[in-house]
Design a protein around this motif. Structure first.
Motif, PDB file in Angstrom:
ATOM      1  N   ILE A 301       0.849  -1.348   0.124  1.00  0.00           N
ATOM      2  CA  ILE A 301       0.013  -0.097  -0.049  1.00  0.00           C
ATOM      3  C   ILE A 301       0.742   1.888  -0.165  1.00  0.00           C
ATOM      4  O   ILE A 301       0.487   2.074  -0.815  1.00  0.00           O
ATOM      5  CB  ILE A 301      -0.920   0.129   1.028  1.00  0.00           C
ATOM      6  N   ASP A 302       1.653   0.987   0.769  1.00  0.00           N
ATOM      7  CA  ASP A 302       3.060   2.059   0.560  1.00  0.00           C
ATOM      8  C   ASP A 302       3.545   2.755  -0.804  1.00  0.00           C
ATOM      9  O   ASP A 302       3.830   3.896  -0.921  1.00  0.00           O
ATOM     10  CB  ASP A 302       3.392   2.502   1.718  1.00  0.00           C
ATOM     11  N   LEU A 303       3.849   1.296  -1.184  1.00  0.00           N
ATOM     12  CA  LEU A 303       4.657   1.602  -2.606  1.00  0.00           C
ATOM     13  C   LEU A 303       3.278   2.107  -3.581  1.00  0.00           C
ATOM     14  O   LEU A 303       3.397   2.703  -4.649  1.00  0.00           O
ATOM     15  CB  LEU A 303       4.885   0.355  -3.031  1.00  0.00           C
ATOM     16  N   GLU A 327     -10.228 -12.120   5.358  1.00  0.00           N
ATOM     17  CA  GLU A 327      -9.618 -11.981   6.265  1.00  0.00           C
ATOM     18  C   GLU A 327      -8.194 -10.650   6.216  1.00  0.00           C
ATOM     19  O   GLU A 327      -7.670  -9.929   6.535  1.00  0.00           O
ATOM     20  CB  GLU A 327      -8.166 -12.620   6.660  1.00  0.00           C
ATOM     21  N   ASN A 328      -7.910 -10.342   4.787  1.00  0.00           N
ATOM     22  CA  ASN A 328      -6.369  -9.700   3.943  1.00  0.00           C
ATOM     23  C   ASN A 328      -7.897  -8.225   3.991  1.00  0.00           C
ATOM     24  O   ASN A 328      -7.263  -6.700   4.240  1.00  0.00           O
ATOM     25  CB  ASN A 328      -6.457 -10.339   3.007  1.00  0.00           C
ATOM     26  N   LYS A 329      -9.090  -8.414   3.447  1.00  0.00           N
ATOM     27  CA  LYS A 329     -10.028  -6.804   3.409  1.00  0.00           C
ATOM     28  C   LYS A 329      -9.482  -6.203   4.828  1.00  0.00           C
ATOM     29  O   LYS A 329      -9.512  -4.557   4.956  1.00  0.00           O
ATOM     30  CB  LYS A 329     -11.163  -6.917   3.278  1.00  0.00           C
ATOM     31  N   ALA A 330     -10.156  -6.587   5.817  1.00  0.00           N
ATOM     32  CA  ALA A 330     -10.035  -6.226   6.897  1.00  0.00           C
ATOM     33  C   ALA A 330      -8.388  -5.645   7.073  1.00  0.00           C
ATOM     34  O   ALA A 330      -7.729  -4.268   7.366  1.00  0.00           O
ATOM     35  CB  ALA A 330     -10.133  -7.085   8.184  1.00  0.00           C
ATOM     36  N   ASP A 335      -4.966  -1.253   7.501  1.00  0.00           N
ATOM     37  CA  ASP A 335      -3.794  -0.309   6.947  1.00  0.00           C
ATOM     38  C   ASP A 335      -3.627   0.378   5.689  1.00  0.00           C
ATOM     39  O   ASP A 335      -2.788   1.264   5.292  1.00  0.00           O
ATOM     40  CB  ASP A 335      -2.402  -1.511   5.564  1.00  0.00           C
ATOM     41  N   GLY A 336      -4.730   1.305   5.754  1.00  0.00           N
ATOM     42  CA  GLY A 336      -4.634   2.685   4.563  1.00  0.00           C
ATOM     43  C   GLY A 336      -5.410   2.307   3.487  1.00  0.00           C
ATOM     44  O   GLY A 336      -5.014   3.692   2.975  1.00  0.00           O
ATOM     45  N   LEU A 342      -8.671   5.820  -3.020  1.00  0.00           N
ATOM     46  CA  LEU A 342      -9.591   6.878  -3.188  1.00  0.00           C
ATOM     47  C   LEU A 342      -9.050   7.929  -4.089  1.00  0.00           C
ATOM     48  O   LEU A 342      -8.925   8.515  -5.028  1.00  0.00           O
ATOM     49  CB  LEU A 342     -10.423   6.632  -2.194  1.00  0.00           C
ATOM     50  N   THR A 343      -7.907   8.561  -3.029  1.00  0.00           N
ATOM     51  CA  THR A 343      -7.494  10.054  -3.699  1.00  0.00           C
ATOM     52  C   THR A 343      -6.454   9.563  -5.039  1.00  0.00           C
ATOM     53  O   THR A 343      -6.417   9.742  -5.973  1.00  0.00           O
ATOM     54  CB  THR A 343      -5.622  10.160  -2.704  1.00  0.00           C
TER      55      THR A 343
END
Length: 456
Positions: A301-303, A327-330, A335-336, A342-343
């Motif tokens: 997600i950071d990348l 479980e990975n959706k949560a 983790d943002g 959306l941005t």
């Protein structure tokens, strides 16, 4: 007259050989005639030469007919093929098999000895030189000739020389830095071009740890020698393409932590290839769970947020695959992921890939709540109105349908959109079958709400 070789005995093989020779002639001609030739031409010529060699070795191997198999001593027969062994090897349990057949058994996912059903301590195959010599003497006494070990290839075109070279490269990963760099670079190239070299890593549980040793022994591989890290991570990506390797690679303890480190600290090519490796490994549901539990979604997600153009598709594909399981959706939401996605969508960046992720995440209750508070509804309606991509429209209306079911406060925005542009009703008439269902579901709820208001 030209000599009759192995190609002439099979028209299909002969045709393939002629095609390869013509391609090789064309490549060599381009290299010779053009002073400013592309270096890729040399790689293509090398690959064509290898394919020609592989074709000839395979054909020579398959043309050897050992009719004396039925008459040979039982100890000379492979327990799997019931034929005279050409390359006898010993499994860790002590039983002897013909190499191609025990390799096929192990690559099919079997982890036991076919005869004893014991689980071997490792899957390294040791040549049984005594049996080999006994078979050789038996064949000579009957006028037969077994292929030399250097020429004998299995069904994937591997020779003993290839296998020895592979083992020597792994050994170099524990030696000096220059030797590590050279070995890593060659393993990267070999596993890219030759599926048979990818398959070799599944023969031994120690092969992948040996490959990773320069990175696992400290930070030097990533912080001081980025080229070494890039070659090793890219080799992992190449290995992950091989279906039989996916489980083995992901379950090797060092792999996922090193991929996560590469996502954070590598060159952009290293980071991109680390994301691609996680995407490829996540084809297995068990790996999705393992990768998610390891915390790999956060660096992905950071990348994604950093937005390097060359990395975006691989990163988005990895996140999408991982978020298929609940479980990975949560984890992604925690983790943002939602804010980042959306941005990007609102800024028109990689809308196709990110809408697909958002549609998967929308089944999570917290995502629905955040979507309602983030201004996503007008954005999704605008994409439906303006986009020419049916898949994007379908994903948008599916997300809006989930919001409609769970957040009545957003009905007014949808009603206003419908009154002004007829966006939802147009999609109900002209969208994909799934988009029509979702659009009609929203319209029914909006109409029911209007009717209830009038009745009241």
């Amino acid at each position: 007259m030209a000599k009759t070789g192995v190609f002439e005995s099979d028209p299909m093989v002969m045709t393939k050989a002629m095609e390869l020779k013509k391609e090789l002639q064309k490549l060599v001609r381009n290299i010779v005639d053009d002073e400013d030739y592309r270096t890729e031409l040399i790689d293509q010529a090398r690959e064509t030469l290898f394919a020609l060699k592989e074709l000839k070795v395979k054909r020579r191997s398959s043309s050897l007919k050992l009719r004396e198999t039925v008459l040979c001593p039982e100890e000379f027969k492979c327990p799997l093929s019931k034929e005279l062994m050409r390359d006898p090897v010993v499994l860790a349990t002590g039983q002897t098999y013909d190499r191609p057949f025990i390799q096929k058994w192990l690559k099919a996912g079997n982890r036991t000895c076919p005869l004893t059903q014991q689980v071997p301590s490792h899957t390294i195959l040791t040549p049984n030189l005594l049996i080999r010599e006994m078979i050789s003497q038996w064949c000579k006494s009957r006028g037969l000739k077994l292929p030399d070990l250097a020429q004998h290839a299995n069904e994937e075109g591997m020779t003993e020389a290839d296998r020895d070279h592979f083992l020597s490269l792994l050994e170099k990963m524990s030696l000096t830095l220059p030797e590590q760099k050279d070995a890593a670079r060659e393993l990267r190239l070999l596993t890219k071009r030759m599926p048979s070299f990818r398959a070799l890593f599944s023969e031994s549980l120690e092969a992948i740890p040996q490959l990773l040793r320069p990175l696992s022994e400290g930070k030097s591989g990533s912080s001081m020698y980025p080229d070494l890290q890039e070659d090793i991570i890219t080799t992992l990506l190449n290995l992950s393409i091989h279906d039989n390797n996916k489980k083995l690679v992901a379950e090797t303890p060092m792999v996922i932590p090193l991929l996560m480190e590469a996502l954070r600290s590598g060159s952009i090519e290293t980071r991109t290839n680390a994301a691609a490796a996680l995407f490829t490994l996540s084809a297995l549901d068990s790996n999705k769970t393992l990768i998610g539990k390891s915390g790999a979604l956060k660096p992905l997600i950071d990348l994604l947020e950093e937005g390097h153009p060359s990395a975006m598709k691989d990163v988005a594909s990895a996140i999408f695959n991982l978020c298929i399981i609940h479980e990975n959706k949560a984890r992604a939401v925690r983790d943002g992921a939602l804010k980042v996605i959306l941005t990007k969508i609102m800024n028109g960046i990689h809308v196709d890939e990110l809408l697909a992720i958002l549609a998967v995440l929308a089944s999570h209750q917290k995502v629905v709540e955040e979507l309602g508070d983030s201004g996503a509804v007008p954005c999704l309606l605008r994409i439906i109105r303006e986009s020419t991509c049916d898949r994007n429209k379908e994903n948008c209306i599916a997300i809006l349908h989930t919001i409609c079911l769970n957040d009545r406060t957003k009905w007014k925005v949808m009603r206003d959109e419908e009154s002004t542009y007829g966006t939802i009703s147009k999609l109900a008439r002209h969208g994909t079958s799934r988009a029509k269902r979702k659009a009609n579901g929203i319209l029914e709820r909006l109409n029911r709400a209007v009717n209830l208001t009038h009745t009241a």
